[in-house]
Design a protein around this motif. Structure first.
Motif, short mmCIF file in Angstrom:
data_model
loop_
_atom_site.label_atom_id
_atom_site.label_comp_id
_atom_site.label_asym_id
_atom_site.label_seq_id
_atom_site.Cartn_x
_atom_site.Cartn_y
_atom_site.Cartn_z
N ASP A 73 0.82 -1.03 0.07
CA ASP A 73 -0.29 0.03 0.08
C ASP A 73 0.80 1.21 -0.05
N PHE A 74 0.53 1.90 -1.21
CA PHE A 74 1.33 3.32 -1.20
C PHE A 74 0.83 4.15 -2.14
N PRO A 75 0.21 5.44 -2.02
CA PRO A 75 0.22 5.88 -0.52
C PRO A 75 -0.91 5.24 0.16
N ARG A 76 -1.02 5.30 1.41
CA ARG A 76 -2.00 4.60 2.29
C ARG A 76 -2.35 5.45 3.39
N ILE A 77 -3.79 6.14 3.28
CA ILE A 77 -4.47 6.57 4.45
C ILE A 77 -5.81 5.91 4.69
N PHE A 78 -5.85 5.36 5.76
CA PHE A 78 -7.08 4.74 6.01
C PHE A 78 -7.63 5.20 7.70
N SER A 79 -8.85 5.70 7.47
CA SER A 79 -9.46 6.48 8.87
C SER A 79 -10.92 5.73 8.61
N ALA A 80 -11.39 6.01 9.82
CA ALA A 80 -12.72 5.22 9.92
C ALA A 80 -13.81 5.87 8.66
N ARG A 81 -13.51 7.00 8.25
CA ARG A 81 -14.54 7.56 6.97
C ARG A 81 -13.52 7.81 5.78
N ASP A 82 -12.57 8.20 5.76
CA ASP A 82 -11.75 8.67 4.57
C ASP A 82 -10.50 7.77 4.37
N VAL A 83 -10.64 7.25 3.07
CA VAL A 83 -9.47 6.33 2.55
C VAL A 83 -9.07 6.71 1.09
N PHE A 84 -7.65 6.92 1.25
CA PHE A 84 -6.81 7.07 0.18
C PHE A 84 -5.69 6.02 -0.15
N ALA A 85 -5.84 5.08 -0.84
CA ALA A 85 -4.75 4.12 -1.11
C ALA A 85 -4.64 3.64 -2.57
N ILE A 86 -3.32 3.38 -2.86
CA ILE A 86 -3.09 2.70 -3.95
C ILE A 86 -2.50 1.22 -3.61
N ARG A 87 -3.02 0.34 -4.03
CA ARG A 87 -2.71 -1.21 -3.51
C ARG A 87 -2.40 -2.10 -4.60
N THR A 88 -1.30 -2.53 -4.42
CA THR A 88 -0.79 -3.65 -5.13
C THR A 88 -0.78 -4.95 -4.60
N PHE A 89 -1.48 -5.86 -5.14
CA PHE A 89 -1.73 -7.10 -4.57
C PHE A 89 -1.29 -8.22 -5.43
N PHE A 90 -0.65 -9.42 -4.82
CA PHE A 90 -0.36 -10.63 -5.31
C PHE A 90 -1.12 -11.69 -4.62
N TRP A 91 -1.79 -12.49 -5.30
CA TRP A 91 -2.68 -13.47 -4.83
C TRP A 91 -2.39 -14.83 -5.42
#
Length: 195
Positions: A76-94
């Motif tokens: 995750d970058f950037p990564r802002i997670f709060s109860a209401r606001d989220v701003f994230a770019i997530r790279t995921f490997f599954w």
């Protein structure tokens, strides 16, 4: 007391340490790939003079063994997670499925960037982007109830989404090109947000 038995295939795997050693080696390679991507992402985000939480916490790589029963890693970058606001770019490997990159926006960031997502929708007729359509913002699979191609949405549906998840999937069979595809997708996300 009932006996716990293994099938022939299970017995073959449990007696073969090379399977787990190979899996661990692959996970380390994915971790190294995400580490390289995090360095690239940090440098690249500085090139975009856009209204984004650039001073967000540093990149974070997390891993687990059981997303739908399979190992995973994410950056995750950037990564802002709060109860209401989220701003994230997530790279995921599954494991067994794909790499993906996702822009996730909620709360004030949803409101701020929704016009840019609508602009992408209007401009990009051949999009290979998917948009989240589930009520659960924390699902990552690309089954129809979770993601649909961006082009399958109407503008009204996009405007009514409680959160935005704009994602692209890279098949694991494209392993050799995955890093470049993820870098290009990251830059494309930044350009979408900066338009």
């Amino acid at each position: 007391m009932p006996k716990v038995k293994l099938s022939a295939g299970e017995l073959e795997l449990v007696t073969d340490a090379s399977f787990i050693l190979t899996k661990n080696n692959i996970i380390q390679k994915v971790y190294a790939l995400l580490g390289e991507l995090s360095e690239y992402y940090v440098q690249e985000i500085k090139q975009y003079p856009i209204e984004m939480p650039v001073l967000a916490p540093s990149p974070k790589i997390a891993r687990g063994e059981n997303y739908e029963g399979l190992p995973w890693l994410m950056l995750d970058f950037p990564r802002i997670f709060s109860a209401r606001d989220v701003f994230a770019i997530r790279t995921f490997f599954w494991w067994g499925n794909f790499f993906s990159i996702t822009l996730q926006l909620a709360g004030s960031y949803h409101d701020q960037y929704l016009p840019r997502i609508k602009k992408l929708y209007e401009a990009d007729e051949d999009s290979d982007w998917f948009l989240g359509c589930s009520d659960n913002a924390w699902e990552h699979h690309f089954l129809p109830g979770n993601y649909q191609p961006l082009r399958e949405f109407s503008m009204q549906e996009i405007e009514g989404l409680p959160f935005i998840k704009l994602a692209r999937k890279i098949p694991l069979l494209q392993w050799d090109d995955a890093a470049l595809s993820l870098k290009n997708s990251y830059v494309e996300i930044l350009s979408i947000l900066g338009d």
